[in-house]
Enzyme design. Structure first.
Site, PDB file in Angstrom:
ATOM      1  CG  HIS A 269      -1.681  -7.534   6.686  1.00  0.00           C
ATOM      2  ND1 HIS A 269      -1.601  -8.700   5.973  1.00  0.00           N
ATOM      3  CD2 HIS A 269      -2.997  -7.297   6.889  1.00  0.00           C
ATOM      4  CE1 HIS A 269      -2.822  -9.139   5.748  1.00  0.00           C
ATOM      5  NE2 HIS A 269      -3.686  -8.305   6.294  1.00  0.00           N
ATOM      6  CG  ASP A 326      -8.425  -2.619  10.515  1.00  0.00           C
ATOM      7  OD1 ASP A 326      -9.563  -2.544  10.039  1.00  0.00           O
ATOM      8  OD2 ASP A 326      -7.851  -3.697  10.749  1.00  0.00           O
TER       9      ASP A 326
END
Ligand code: CMC
Length: 392
Positions: A269, A326
């Site tokens: 991320h 996710d």
């Protein structure tokens, strides 16, 4: 030229001030309007969180009842829009269909297109109310199944669930734990400050484009596999590992060797350099939902092994790559009965309050300027035009 700074991917550029979402990526902290995500996931509902994200404060009981009522009464879409869905090929991916549905809503917008506070309120309500209907219509249509009208006696989440999985001829049976898991997932996605889709919504809106146009652009930005599309890509990765019969260790080695550019989808991320707090909450629910539903326990096991293997490997720890939102969400959606093409649509339903809140925050700021990044030109210097018969 001038004092232009080069910042690929805007990794170090703040393009706005915002009071909506706070993230501390090193500590793994996420708060909407100051409230920790863990508390909201535990105690709030999606519509209450949407209200908080958009209006800045938790609603009183009366305010929430009013908001829920306003939304409930706007869940239907113009009957003519149903024809729009029928014009897409069967099995169309539901993300472009959703984006098309949202921009089409702007042509059925009545008095919700202007810049007046009343128009913006109305567009806000319409979007929150109608996006789940559009999403469910797109899904049903992709399967050739009859669409269901919203049932206004149901809650927001139940309504979407029934429109997705129900049949007009049969009563629908809800499982409270499944409804709650879906609600929690949507709460976790409600905002995430200036990510790719939200920045897109702001950039489009900064030109004065209306909220429907801006949000439709956000849906398109979200569709990419490095962003919201990662939830579908994770499930495809797990299926592919399973089908190819390679071990998790071998797959991780391929990622490290950058074989054919493959990545560990659902990992890493831009902001979180520690466990994504949303992923921790989702992981708990994945276990619970898969106990309840006939989900892909085989794929969950591969996911868990991938996580353990990656977190014990220097490649991932040195780069501070942890599971993101996710990584496990798709497994829950799958167990609930959604095909993988719907996963990113669910992300979009969740992110909608954030897009709306960020658009409104930007447009209510008198200092808002059109978004217009600079560039560093690296092309040819000036040269003279060559007539076509002299070109070689
Ligand atoms: N697998 C393998 N290596 C990775 C991964 C990954 N998933 N993510 C980053 N890296 C490596 C990358 O190759 C780079 O290595 P090096 O410095 O040796 O070149 C280093 O880690 C830093 O990565 P980056 O690509 O510069 O980081 P970024 O901030 O530009 O990208 C990201 C962030 C999320 C796009 C990226 O981590 C990624 O592609 N992850 C996989 C896709 C994914 O799961 N996306 C969902 C993001 S979460 C929420 C959402 O938006 O949906």
């Amino acid at each position: 030229s001038g004092n232009v700074t080069f910042d690929p991917g805007f990794a170090n550029t703040a393009a706005c001030t915002s009071s909506i979402t706070y993230i501390d990526g090193d500590k793994g902290i996420l708060r909407y309007r100051g409230y920790p995500i863990e508390q909201l996931a535990e105690q709030s509902t999606f519509l209450e969180t949407a209200y908080l994200v958009i209006y800045g404060e938790l609603p009183t009981a009366a305010q929430l009842a009013d908001f829920e009522d306003r939304i409930r009464r706007k869940t239907m879409i113009d009957e003519a829009m149903r024809n729009l869905f029928h014009s897409f090929p069967r099995r169309s991916h539901p993300m472009p269909v959703l984006a098309a549905g949202i921009i089409a809503l702007s042509t059925f917008s009545g008095d919700s297109l202007g810049d007046s506070p009343a128009a913006i309120e109305k567009a806000t309500d319409r979007l929150i109310a109608k996006v789940p209907t559009l999403a469910a219509f797109g899904y049903k249509n992709s399967r050739g199944e009859p669409t269901l009208y919203p049932d206004n006696s149901l809650s927001y989440i139940q309504n979407f669930e029934r429109m997705s999985f129900g049949y007009p001829t049969e009563p629908y049976h809800f499982e409270p734990q499944i409804t709650r898991a879906l609600e929690v997932l949507l709460i976790l996605h409600a905002d995430h400050e200036q990510n790719c889709s939200t920045s897109t919504v702001r950039l489009v809106g900064s030109s004065g484009a209306n909220i429907y146009a801006s949000v439709a652009a956000g849906v398109n930005a979200l569709s990419g596999p490095l962003h919201g599309g990662a939830n579908q890509a994770v499930l495809e990765m797990l299926e592919q590992i399973k089908a190819s019969g390679i071990s998790v260790k071998e797959y991780i080695q391929q990622v490290k060797d950058r074989k054919a550019g493959i990545k560990l989808m659902g990992f890493g991320h831009r902001i979180y350099k520690n466990y994504d707090p949303r992923a921790s909450i989702i992981k708990k629910h994945a276990d619970e939902v898969l106990k309840l539903k006939e989900g892909r326990r085989d794929l969950l096991e591969i996911a868990q092994e991938l996580e353990q293997t990656a977190l014990a490997d220097d490649y991932f720890t040195e780069r501070k790559l942890y599971p993101n939102v996710d990584f496990y969400s798709g497994l829950i959606y799958e167990a609930m009965g959604f095909p993988k093409e719907m996963f990113t649509v669910l992300f979009a339903i969740g992110r909608l309050p954030g897009w709306i809140a960020q658009w409104r925050e930007m447009r209510s700021n008198p200092k808002n300027k059109i978004g217009r990044p600079r560039q560093i030109y690296v092309g040819n210097p000036e040269r003279a035009f060559v007539p076509i018969d002299e070109r070689r």
